[in-house]
Every structure is written in C-alpha cells, then in structure tokens.
Design a protein around this motif. Sequence first.
Motif, PDB file in Angstrom:
ATOM      1  N   VAL A  29      -0.359 -23.458  32.232  1.00 43.66           N
ATOM      2  CA  VAL A  29      -0.012 -24.868  32.256  1.00 43.66           C
ATOM      3  C   VAL A  29      -0.281 -25.421  30.856  1.00 43.66           C
ATOM      4  O   VAL A  29      -1.332 -25.168  30.272  1.00 43.66           O
ATOM      5  N   THR A  30       0.671 -26.167  30.316  1.00 48.36           N
ATOM      6  CA  THR A  30       0.572 -26.638  28.938  1.00 48.36           C
ATOM      7  C   THR A  30       0.753 -28.143  28.881  1.00 48.36           C
ATOM      8  O   THR A  30       1.688 -28.690  29.450  1.00 48.36           O
ATOM      9  N   HIS A  31      -0.175 -28.820  28.197  1.00 44.63           N
ATOM     10  CA  HIS A  31      -0.096 -30.260  27.996  1.00 44.63           C
ATOM     11  C   HIS A  31       0.067 -30.531  26.503  1.00 44.63           C
ATOM     12  O   HIS A  31      -0.626 -29.929  25.678  1.00 44.63           O
ATOM     13  N   VAL A  32       0.975 -31.434  26.157  1.00 40.75           N
ATOM     14  CA  VAL A  32       1.174 -31.815  24.763  1.00 40.75           C
ATOM     15  C   VAL A  32       0.967 -33.316  24.633  1.00 40.75           C
ATOM     16  O   VAL A  32       1.587 -34.090  25.371  1.00 40.75           O
ATOM     17  N   ASN A  33       0.091 -33.710  23.741  1.00 43.71           N
ATOM     18  CA  ASN A  33      -0.109 -35.137  23.484  1.00 43.71           C
ATOM     19  C   ASN A  33       1.231 -35.737  23.090  1.00 43.71           C
ATOM     20  O   ASN A  33       1.909 -35.233  22.194  1.00 43.71           O
ATOM     21  N   LEU A  34       1.634 -36.808  23.774  1.00 46.88           N
ATOM     22  CA  LEU A  34       3.015 -37.273  23.726  1.00 46.88           C
ATOM     23  C   LEU A  34       3.526 -37.572  22.325  1.00 46.88           C
ATOM     24  O   LEU A  34       2.885 -38.231  21.534  1.00 46.88           O
ATOM     25  N   ALA A  35       4.715 -37.086  22.080  1.00 42.88           N
ATOM     26  CA  ALA A  35       5.446 -37.362  20.837  1.00 42.88           C
ATOM     27  C   ALA A  35       6.920 -37.222  21.192  1.00 42.88           C
ATOM     28  O   ALA A  35       7.296 -37.295  22.349  1.00 42.88           O
ATOM     29  N   LYS A  36       7.778 -37.024  20.211  1.00 38.72           N
ATOM     30  CA  LYS A  36       9.213 -36.878  20.476  1.00 38.72           C
ATOM     31  C   LYS A  36       9.540 -35.407  20.705  1.00 38.72           C
ATOM     32  O   LYS A  36       9.226 -34.563  19.879  1.00 38.72           O
ATOM     33  N   PHE A  37      10.182 -35.134  21.831  1.00 38.83           N
ATOM     34  CA  PHE A  37      10.560 -33.764  22.137  1.00 38.83           C
ATOM     35  C   PHE A  37      12.004 -33.721  22.598  1.00 38.83           C
ATOM     36  O   PHE A  37      12.516 -34.676  23.165  1.00 38.83           O
ATOM     37  N   THR A  38      12.633 -32.585  22.380  1.00 39.79           N
ATOM     38  CA  THR A  38      14.022 -32.432  22.782  1.00 39.79           C
ATOM     39  C   THR A  38      14.096 -32.026  24.237  1.00 39.79           C
ATOM     40  O   THR A  38      13.090 -31.735  24.881  1.00 39.79           O
ATOM     41  N   ALA A  39      15.308 -31.956  24.752  1.00 45.12           N
ATOM     42  CA  ALA A  39      15.505 -31.617  26.162  1.00 45.12           C
ATOM     43  C   ALA A  39      15.329 -30.128  26.434  1.00 45.12           C
ATOM     44  O   ALA A  39      15.459 -29.686  27.573  1.00 45.12           O
ATOM     45  N   ARG A  40      15.027 -29.332  25.407  1.00 44.51           N
ATOM     46  CA  ARG A  40      14.908 -27.888  25.624  1.00 44.51           C
ATOM     47  C   ARG A  40      13.670 -27.519  26.436  1.00 44.51           C
ATOM     48  O   ARG A  40      13.593 -26.442  26.984  1.00 44.51           O
ATOM     49  N   GLU A  49      11.775 -27.323  29.544  1.00 44.69           N
ATOM     50  CA  GLU A  49      12.157 -27.426  30.944  1.00 44.69           C
ATOM     51  C   GLU A  49      10.937 -27.658  31.826  1.00 44.69           C
ATOM     52  O   GLU A  49       9.811 -27.402  31.437  1.00 44.69           O
ATOM     53  N   ASN A  50      11.196 -28.101  33.070  1.00 46.22           N
ATOM     54  CA  ASN A  50      10.166 -28.271  34.088  1.00 46.22           C
ATOM     55  C   ASN A  50       8.977 -29.047  33.539  1.00 46.22           C
ATOM     56  O   ASN A  50       7.849 -28.563  33.519  1.00 46.22           O
ATOM     57  N   LYS A  51       9.224 -30.246  33.080  1.00 51.50           N
ATOM     58  CA  LYS A  51       8.190 -31.024  32.407  1.00 51.50           C
ATOM     59  C   LYS A  51       7.827 -32.262  33.216  1.00 51.50           C
ATOM     60  O   LYS A  51       8.590 -32.757  34.028  1.00 51.50           O
ATOM     61  N   ARG A  52       6.602 -32.758  32.986  1.00 47.27           N
ATOM     62  CA  ARG A  52       6.099 -33.960  33.624  1.00 47.27           C
ATOM     63  C   ARG A  52       5.380 -34.792  32.568  1.00 47.27           C
ATOM     64  O   ARG A  52       4.683 -34.251  31.715  1.00 47.27           O
ATOM     65  N   ILE A  53       5.554 -36.101  32.644  1.00 48.64           N
ATOM     66  CA  ILE A  53       4.752 -36.993  31.815  1.00 48.64           C
ATOM     67  C   ILE A  53       3.640 -37.525  32.701  1.00 48.64           C
ATOM     68  O   ILE A  53       3.895 -38.090  33.769  1.00 48.64           O
ATOM     69  N   GLN A  54       2.400 -37.335  32.282  1.00 47.30           N
ATOM     70  CA  GLN A  54       1.277 -37.724  33.115  1.00 47.30           C
ATOM     71  C   GLN A  54       0.056 -38.002  32.245  1.00 47.30           C
ATOM     72  O   GLN A  54       0.081 -37.806  31.028  1.00 47.30           O
ATOM     73  N   ARG A  55      -1.009 -38.452  32.896  1.00 43.09           N
ATOM     74  CA  ARG A  55      -2.237 -38.755  32.179  1.00 43.09           C
ATOM     75  C   ARG A  55      -3.172 -37.555  32.253  1.00 43.09           C
ATOM     76  O   ARG A  55      -3.365 -36.975  33.324  1.00 43.09           O
ATOM     77  N   PHE A  56      -3.727 -37.164  31.119  1.00 35.90           N
ATOM     78  CA  PHE A  56      -4.699 -36.088  31.055  1.00 35.90           C
ATOM     79  C   PHE A  56      -5.892 -36.621  30.281  1.00 35.90           C
ATOM     80  O   PHE A  56      -5.819 -36.806  29.066  1.00 35.90           O
ATOM     81  N   PHE A  61      -5.429 -39.252  27.394  1.00 34.72           N
ATOM     82  CA  PHE A  61      -4.166 -39.071  26.695  1.00 34.72           C
ATOM     83  C   PHE A  61      -2.990 -39.132  27.668  1.00 34.72           C
ATOM     84  O   PHE A  61      -3.092 -38.714  28.825  1.00 34.72           O
ATOM     85  N   MET A  62      -1.870 -39.650  27.175  1.00 29.94           N
ATOM     86  CA  MET A  62      -0.600 -39.486  27.880  1.00 29.94           C
ATOM     87  C   MET A  62       0.053 -38.238  27.318  1.00 29.94           C
ATOM     88  O   MET A  62       0.236 -38.126  26.102  1.00 29.94           O
ATOM     89  N   VAL A  63       0.379 -37.291  28.192  1.00 32.83           N
ATOM     90  CA  VAL A  63       0.842 -35.998  27.719  1.00 32.83           C
ATOM     91  C   VAL A  63       2.152 -35.608  28.381  1.00 32.83           C
ATOM     92  O   VAL A  63       2.525 -36.118  29.443  1.00 32.83           O
ATOM     93  N   LEU A  64       2.848 -34.705  27.714  1.00 34.34           N
ATOM     94  CA  LEU A  64       4.006 -34.038  28.294  1.00 34.34           C
ATOM     95  C   LEU A  64       3.519 -32.683  28.774  1.00 34.34           C
ATOM     96  O   LEU A  64       3.055 -31.869  27.979  1.00 34.34           O
ATOM     97  N   SER A  65       3.564 -32.445  30.101  1.00 33.76           N
ATOM     98  CA  SER A  65       3.046 -31.205  30.674  1.00 33.76           C
ATOM     99  C   SER A  65       4.192 -30.341  31.168  1.00 33.76           C
ATOM    100  O   SER A  65       5.201 -30.860  31.659  1.00 33.76           O
TER     101      SER A  65
END
Length: 470
Positions: free
Chosen positions: A235-246, A248-255, A258-262
């Motif tokens: 499971v991978t969380h990324v501190n939110l920034a600009k990401f492309t649609a490549r 897949e299977n992503k969620r924006i949530q609180r970790f 931080f607000m992250v893209l998981s």
Amino acid sequence: MHQNIVKNWVKHLDFTILDILCLEVAFLTSYFIRNGFPRGGFDEQYQNMVWAIIFVGLLAVFFLNSYEDIICRGYVIELKQTLFHCAFVSVGLIVWMFIFKESSSYSRMVVLSMYPVSVCYMIVVRLAWKRVLRIRIRGRKEKRKVMIISTSARIEDTIDGLLQPYRDYQLIACALYDTTDQIGKAIKYVPVVAGKDSIIKYIQNNVIDEVFIDLPGQEKEAERLMGIFVSMGLVTHVNLAKFTARVENKRIQRFANFMVLSSSMKFATPRQLFFKRMLDIIGALVGLVVTGVAFLVFAPIIKKQSPGPVFFSQERGGRNGRRFQIYKFRTMYPDAEERKKELMAQNKMSGFMFKMDNDPRIFPIGHFLRKSSIDELPQFWNVLKGDMSLVGTRPPTVDEYEQYEVRHRKRLAMRPGLTGMWQVSGRSDIVDFEEVVALDAKYITEWTLSLDLKIIWKTVLIVLGQKGAV
C-alpha cells in the motif's frame, strides 16, 4: 491489500450505539424523576419517544460529525462536542413534538431535564470507552509497518506529522532520497535504512506493509515509485501533489496530518475483511475437528512407517514477508530437507518453487496423504491463529522468498491461504512460477467474498475427486 478508509459515522459505529443508549437511559432517568416507576407500563406517547430518540440521535451523528478525531481529542474538546451533540438531540426532539402535535402530551420537566442528564451520561461513557480503545491500540501487537521516503530537508516534519497518538501503524524505517550520509542513524527515533538506490533492496529483505512518500517538487519520481511499490503488493501513500491519470486504483484520503494519494492492488472495506475473518474462524474450527479425526487414524501409521514426529513444521513467508511456522502431517522422511539439494536437478517447476514426480523422500502413506490433501489439515490451526486464511496465496518457503525478484513480491500482499486460485486452476499442470504469480495477483486484485466461496467449493470438489494434488 488495503483496508479502505470509511466515513466517521461507520468507522465509529461503537460510539454511535453508546451515545444512543446514553440518550435512552437519560430519557428514562428524567421520566422516573418526574413520574416515578410506571407500574402499568409507559404511556403510548412516551413509547414513541424511544423511537424518536434513536432517529434524532442518528441525525446528530450525520450532521454534526461528532466523532472526528475522537480517539485523540482531549477532555475539553470532548465536553464541547458532547454539549453540542446533546443540545442537537434535545432541540430535535422538541421540533419532533411540534411537528406531530404531541408537545402537550409530554411533561416539560422530562424533556428539559433530559439534556443535562444526557450530557453527564454521555461524557462519562465516551471517556471510559476511549480509554478502553486507547489501551487496545497501545497493546496491539500487529500494527501496520510503515516506511517513509522523503528528503533530508523534509524528513523531520514528515515524521512529526505521522507521529499521531493512538495510531494503528508503526514507523519502522525511513529512506532519504537525496543523501546516503545518514544511513545507520536515527531521526526522531526512526532509523534511516536506505538511500535512493537501496530502497527496493531494503523492502525486499524486510517486512514493510505500507510506504509513505513525501517528495515535494518530484511528482514524476513519486509517481514512478508508487507504480513500483504497488506492483510489489505494498500500500502506497503519496503526500498530495499533481499526478497524472496513469496511477490506477487510487484514493484520496487522510493519513495522519497529511492529505495523500493512496494506491494499492486492492482496497477492501472493514465489513468485507470482517466477514472474511469470520469465514476463516468458522472454517478453521470445523477443520480442526476433522484434523483431530485424521490424527487418530493416521498418526499410528506415520509413526510406524517413518519413526519421528507426526507433525511437520516449517518457517514460511506470510503477508508482506512476515515469518510464521506452518504445520502439516509429516509425509516425508526426517532428512527430506537435506536431500532436497540433491534432487534440484529433477525440479519440474520453472522458477522459485520445487516439485518433482515420484519424490523419493515421501514414505508410502505420505503419497496418499498428499494426494487426498489430508496432510494440509493441520494448517487450520494457522488459519485460526491468523497466520493464514482459508483462501489466499501459497506461502513460500524462506529460501524461495529470499530469491524473489521485485515483481514476485506482490503475491504476499494478502495472508497466505490453505487454498487459492492457483490450487483450483490445475496445480499439477502448472510448472511455470510466473504463471503462479499471475494467478495470485489476479486473485488479489479481483478479490471478493463470493470469489473466496467459489474457490472453497472448487477445492472441495478437487479434494473429493483427488485431482490436482501435489
């Protein structure tokens, strides 16, 4: 596989139930103070009030967001939230009485005194239950193991943001993407274990459940890392920034803070995981009864044909590389592991698994136990303990796991199982390990409870027909 984040009202269903019970008890207390104990039962309008309290109490939960950060917040904030919650309910009940033209049927004393009484009950129960939950969280042995990837300039702030009280995860390591000078040191008690070029090697050799990436200004690199780690089953969380649609299977949530893209191979709800675990426990209890019967029948035969222990135990790789002891009825002579090296040339599997026809290490009754899958029955104990599941992926031996390449690690994203997609797809016919990995990955990404039931049913048919056994 990652447990999906749920809304506060679902996540804290326990507090919802306790709050409604407190409101009901407060209503009964106020009624008894005003009218005494009713010998002939409650009047009809007061019976209706019981249902109205449940309805208005649920509205309060939905509209007030009363349980946000409830485990972490202090006494003052808790009292404030309780006052608002009970005030909402009291006003809601008054509105309900006017809407249904029932205001004249109720005693003002009962309605008004219910507010302070409910506040007293609710604050005491909330604080007591929070204490119980905090003790559980602190004493929880199995926490998610999180690795942080950041830069030397950001790492301290990142750790501070993740060091939340009463967290259900453990910060076990961090990697600095811009330097290797601090490897071997610790930052805020979190050891620095890798630099940019050694992150994947470290993950391969250690138990990591989730990765938190904080690389501001390096969105493309963070996205690349996310793709690698998800392909490894993490499971991978990324501190939110600009990401492309490549991605897949992503969620924006609180970790934590931080607000992250998981992203993960599979997101599962708590309800799904609860029913999967219940299925495991029920199946394990039934399976252990069958195991006891099999022990009475086959233990004397095993001891006679090959003196030694009835059960065979071996260290295997579990979810994300956790080690555990697997149990089986012994089907091989005691020196089987030593003789395995001599027989490697006859291995029919392509990859990191061993299988051969007419294995000379197996004593006579062992062939029947394997063909009928009776040798696997003691693994129901592993299922009951939580090391394994009824359905999952085949747990690799330690030497197999240590040879895994990055793409193979994904098959460890779930608990290993007694049976799985590989076993019901003709396990005797599959000789390519890459095909096994593909089937395991397919199971993880497409997992549902109905798929588990389907695989269990197919397994029963295979065992009864004695087809596909090793």
